[in-house]
Write a protein that holds these residues in place. Structure first.
Motif, PDB file in Angstrom:
ATOM      1  N   PRO A 254      -3.182 -58.317  24.583  1.00 11.58           N
ATOM      2  CA  PRO A 254      -2.990 -58.426  23.130  1.00 11.58           C
ATOM      3  C   PRO A 254      -3.147 -57.104  22.400  1.00 11.58           C
ATOM      4  O   PRO A 254      -2.471 -56.865  21.391  1.00 11.58           O
ATOM      5  N   VAL A 255      -4.038 -56.239  22.889  1.00 10.42           N
ATOM      6  CA  VAL A 255      -4.220 -54.943  22.230  1.00 10.42           C
ATOM      7  C   VAL A 255      -2.962 -54.110  22.347  1.00 10.42           C
ATOM      8  O   VAL A 255      -2.538 -53.440  21.389  1.00 10.42           O
ATOM      9  N   ALA A 256      -2.335 -54.148  23.510  1.00 10.09           N
ATOM     10  CA  ALA A 256      -1.088 -53.398  23.694  1.00 10.09           C
ATOM     11  C   ALA A 256       0.009 -53.954  22.794  1.00 10.09           C
ATOM     12  O   ALA A 256       0.777 -53.192  22.184  1.00 10.09           O
ATOM     13  N   VAL A 257       0.092 -55.277  22.696  1.00  9.06           N
ATOM     14  CA  VAL A 257       1.077 -55.887  21.801  1.00  9.06           C
ATOM     15  C   VAL A 257       0.803 -55.478  20.354  1.00  9.06           C
ATOM     16  O   VAL A 257       1.731 -55.175  19.591  1.00  9.06           O
ATOM     17  N   GLY A 258      -0.476 -55.461  19.969  1.00 13.02           N
ATOM     18  CA  GLY A 258      -0.817 -55.050  18.608  1.00 13.02           C
ATOM     19  C   GLY A 258      -0.421 -53.610  18.315  1.00 13.02           C
ATOM     20  O   GLY A 258       0.089 -53.307  17.223  1.00 13.02           O
ATOM     21  N   LEU A 259      -0.643 -52.700  19.252  1.00 14.53           N
ATOM     22  CA  LEU A 259      -0.261 -51.302  19.054  1.00 14.53           C
ATOM     23  C   LEU A 259       1.247 -51.157  18.912  1.00 14.53           C
ATOM     24  O   LEU A 259       1.742 -50.412  18.062  1.00 14.53           O
ATOM     25  N   ILE A 260       1.979 -51.886  19.751  1.00 16.77           N
ATOM     26  CA  ILE A 260       3.449 -51.794  19.685  1.00 16.77           C
ATOM     27  C   ILE A 260       3.959 -52.319  18.352  1.00 16.77           C
ATOM     28  O   ILE A 260       4.773 -51.670  17.676  1.00 16.77           O
ATOM     29  N   PHE A 261       3.490 -53.476  17.940  1.00 16.19           N
ATOM     30  CA  PHE A 261       4.000 -54.071  16.713  1.00 16.19           C
ATOM     31  C   PHE A 261       3.449 -53.374  15.475  1.00 16.19           C
ATOM     32  O   PHE A 261       4.072 -53.445  14.415  1.00 16.19           O
ATOM     33  N   ASN A 262       2.308 -52.730  15.581  1.00 16.51           N
ATOM     34  CA  ASN A 262       1.843 -51.921  14.459  1.00 16.51           C
ATOM     35  C   ASN A 262       2.784 -50.768  14.193  1.00 16.51           C
ATOM     36  O   ASN A 262       3.026 -50.391  13.040  1.00 16.51           O
ATOM     37  N   ASN A 263       3.317 -50.184  15.248  1.00 13.46           N
ATOM     38  CA  ASN A 263       4.295 -49.114  15.076  1.00 13.46           C
ATOM     39  C   ASN A 263       5.638 -49.651  14.574  1.00 13.46           C
ATOM     40  O   ASN A 263       6.318 -49.003  13.783  1.00 13.46           O
ATOM     41  N   LEU A 264       5.996 -50.846  15.030  1.00 17.75           N
ATOM     42  CA  LEU A 264       7.256 -51.427  14.572  1.00 17.75           C
ATOM     43  C   LEU A 264       7.188 -51.794  13.088  1.00 17.75           C
ATOM     44  O   LEU A 264       8.149 -51.567  12.340  1.00 17.75           O
ATOM     45  N   PHE A 265       6.052 -52.365  12.665  1.00 16.22           N
ATOM     46  CA  PHE A 265       5.914 -52.841  11.289  1.00 16.22           C
ATOM     47  C   PHE A 265       5.070 -51.898  10.431  1.00 16.22           C
ATOM     48  O   PHE A 265       4.475 -52.347   9.454  1.00 16.22           O
ATOM     49  N   ALA A 266       5.027 -50.639  10.769  1.00 16.33           N
ATOM     50  CA  ALA A 266       4.302 -49.674   9.940  1.00 16.33           C
ATOM     51  C   ALA A 266       4.967 -49.549   8.576  1.00 16.33           C
ATOM     52  O   ALA A 266       6.196 -49.571   8.462  1.00 16.33           O
ATOM     53  N   ASP A 267       4.134 -49.426   7.529  1.00 12.26           N
ATOM     54  CA  ASP A 267       4.690 -49.318   6.179  1.00 12.26           C
ATOM     55  C   ASP A 267       5.483 -48.031   6.004  1.00 12.26           C
ATOM     56  O   ASP A 267       6.512 -48.013   5.316  1.00 12.26           O
ATOM     57  N   GLN A 268       5.012 -46.970   6.606  1.00 17.50           N
ATOM     58  CA  GLN A 268       5.712 -45.690   6.536  1.00 17.50           C
ATOM     59  C   GLN A 268       6.163 -45.287   7.941  1.00 17.50           C
ATOM     60  O   GLN A 268       5.357 -45.261   8.878  1.00 17.50           O
ATOM     61  N   PHE A 269       7.423 -44.975   8.042  1.00 24.12           N
ATOM     62  CA  PHE A 269       8.024 -44.501   9.286  1.00 24.12           C
ATOM     63  C   PHE A 269       7.996 -45.546  10.394  1.00 24.12           C
ATOM     64  O   PHE A 269       8.049 -45.202  11.574  1.00 24.12           O
ATOM     65  N   GLY A 270       7.891 -46.815  10.029  1.00 22.04           N
ATOM     66  CA  GLY A 270       7.997 -47.873  11.030  1.00 22.04           C
ATOM     67  C   GLY A 270       9.452 -48.129  11.396  1.00 22.04           C
ATOM     68  O   GLY A 270      10.373 -47.902  10.588  1.00 22.04           O
ATOM     69  N   LEU A 271       9.676 -48.584  12.607  1.00 27.37           N
ATOM     70  CA  LEU A 271      11.053 -48.778  13.073  1.00 27.37           C
ATOM     71  C   LEU A 271      11.778 -49.829  12.243  1.00 27.37           C
ATOM     72  O   LEU A 271      12.964 -49.653  11.912  1.00 27.37           O
ATOM     73  N   ILE A 272      11.094 -50.924  11.884  1.00 21.62           N
ATOM     74  CA  ILE A 272      11.751 -51.978  11.100  1.00 21.62           C
ATOM     75  C   ILE A 272      12.147 -51.460   9.730  1.00 21.62           C
ATOM     76  O   ILE A 272      13.277 -51.686   9.264  1.00 21.62           O
ATOM     77  N   ASN A 273      11.258 -50.739   9.062  1.00 21.67           N
ATOM     78  CA  ASN A 273      11.584 -50.204   7.737  1.00 21.67           C
ATOM     79  C   ASN A 273      12.675 -49.138   7.821  1.00 21.67           C
ATOM     80  O   ASN A 273      13.512 -49.026   6.911  1.00 21.67           O
ATOM     81  N   GLU A 274      12.674 -48.351   8.860  1.00 26.99           N
ATOM     82  CA  GLU A 274      13.728 -47.347   9.020  1.00 26.99           C
ATOM     83  C   GLU A 274      15.081 -48.017   9.212  1.00 26.99           C
ATOM     84  O   GLU A 274      16.100 -47.543   8.685  1.00 26.99           O
ATOM     85  N   MET A 275      15.112 -49.117   9.936  1.00 28.16           N
ATOM     86  CA  MET A 275      16.370 -49.850  10.098  1.00 28.16           C
ATOM     87  C   MET A 275      16.805 -50.488   8.790  1.00 28.16           C
ATOM     88  O   MET A 275      18.016 -50.558   8.495  1.00 28.16           O
ATOM     89  N   LEU A 276      15.846 -50.956   7.992  1.00 26.31           N
ATOM     90  CA  LEU A 276      16.193 -51.511   6.684  1.00 26.31           C
ATOM     91  C   LEU A 276      16.770 -50.436   5.768  1.00 26.31           C
ATOM     92  O   LEU A 276      17.702 -50.702   4.988  1.00 26.31           O
ATOM     93  N   LYS A 277      16.236 -49.231   5.854  1.00 21.30           N
ATOM     94  CA  LYS A 277      16.776 -48.130   5.050  1.00 21.30           C
ATOM     95  C   LYS A 277      18.200 -47.790   5.452  1.00 21.30           C
ATOM     96  O   LYS A 277      19.037 -47.438   4.605  1.00 21.30           O
TER      97      LYS A 277
END
Length: 330
Positions: A148-171
């Motif tokens: 779970p910790v590894a999953v949390g680290l991965i998804f924290n980077n995906l859903f980061a408010d700044q420079f997260g992959l999801i937000n970058e794709m939305l931009k």
């Protein structure tokens, strides 16, 4: 008629039987009695290890938690005076408790409902004639074995408010970035995505095992009647999976209301956000027990959560059984 009454050998002249004959009759009666005991007691002996283990690791901690909730119990001082239901009254009066209840049910609904539907679809695909079926069936279980910790680290980077992959794709598509760690609904969606990532494959394998237990003759008959793959799925597969669906729904309910790992690793403070936007009941228990060092109040919240889980599980069971009975009558 008893064995001793049926078998009464006598020697010539009406004399009493020999001692060897009496011993053999008694031995036969005793062996028959032992056989009856074996038939009656063996099933209970076979299932007793589970109940013994549950009594030690499940029932005793539950009852002891209830005992702790009735006392002023501190981490350092230990058991204090008996307070009765004061801990429950204090917890229910706290706005943080109801905030945690709302967050728990929100994340539970956003994760459990799509999880069951997606797992059914994945199981249907895996049940088809695919190449390298073993590889794909093992692949859907990989997210479940990831820590779970590894999953949390991965998804924290995906859903980061700044420079997260999801937000970058939305931009890229011209949409505004989402504040995943600030907005309540956005954080619940992110956490439910983590939950679905971990548990969908696990439930898919349960559905797959149930699908493979369905007789192939049923599908052959449906094919002869002109039913396509989609019609077979909704008219044959899903109705015959009702017991498995009930099981998965109940287990998902229990696990969803006890969620702790995913929301805990979604931030650094451990409180569920700056304004407790995604603090669940289990996180609130952790805060009371290890943050405020008040085990009595933490145990009270734990017992309230237990009662909620039992009531929701019973409600799910009644609803799914009623749906199953109506479908059977149709």
């Amino acid at each position: 008629m008893a064995v001793t009454d049926r078998v009464k050998p006598r020697s010539a002249g009406g004399q009493s039987p020999a001692p060897e004959d009496t011993k053999s009759v008694r031995r036969l009666a005793f062996s028959q009695q032992v056989s009856k005991w074996d038939v009656r007691l063996s099933p209970y002996l076979y299932i007793s290890p589970f109940f013994l283990l549950f009594a030690v690791t499940g029932l005793f901690p539950l009852l002891y938690t209830g005992w702790v909730s009735l006392h002023n119990w501190n981490l350092i001082g230990g058991q204090g005076k008996f307070t009765g239901l004061e801990n429950y009254a204090f917890v229910v009066a706290q706005p943080y408790f109801w905030n945690a209840v709302g967050n728990t049910f929100s994340i539970f609904i956003l994760s459990s409902v799509p999880q069951v539907v997606i797992a059914l679809v994945i199981a249907a695909v895996l049940d088809a004639n695919l190449r390298a079926r073993t590889f794909w069936r093992m692949g859907v279980l990989v997210p479940f074995v990831v820590a779970p910790v590894a999953v949390g680290l991965i998804f924290n980077n995906l859903f980061a408010d700044q420079f997260g992959l999801i937000n970058e794709m939305l931009k890229v598509v011209g949409l505004d970035p989402v504040r995943w760690h600030s907005d309540s609904l956005a954080s619940h969606l992110a956490i439910s995505t983590m939950v679905n990532f971990r548990w969908t494959g696990y439930n898919a394998l349960i559905f797959l095992a149930a699908m493979q237990a369905i007789p192939r003759d049923v599908f052959e008959a449906a094919t002869i009647d002109g039913a396509g793959r989609l019609r077979q799925f909704f008219s044959v597969t899903v109705p015959m999976l009702r017991p498995t669906v009930i099981f998965v729904v109940i287990t998902s309910t229990i696990g969803g209301l006890q969620i702790f790992d995913e929301p805990r690793v979604f931030d650094q403070s451990g409180l569920g956000g700056a304004d407790r936007q995604w603090q669940t009941l289990t996180m609130y228990i952790w805060e009371l027990g290890w943050g405020q060092r008040n085990f009595g109040r933490a145990s009270a919240v734990a017992w309230l959560l237990f009662v909620m889980i039992v009531l929701i599980a019973l409600l799910n069971f009644i609803i799914t059984k009623r749906i199953a009975s109506q479908g059977g009558r149709k």
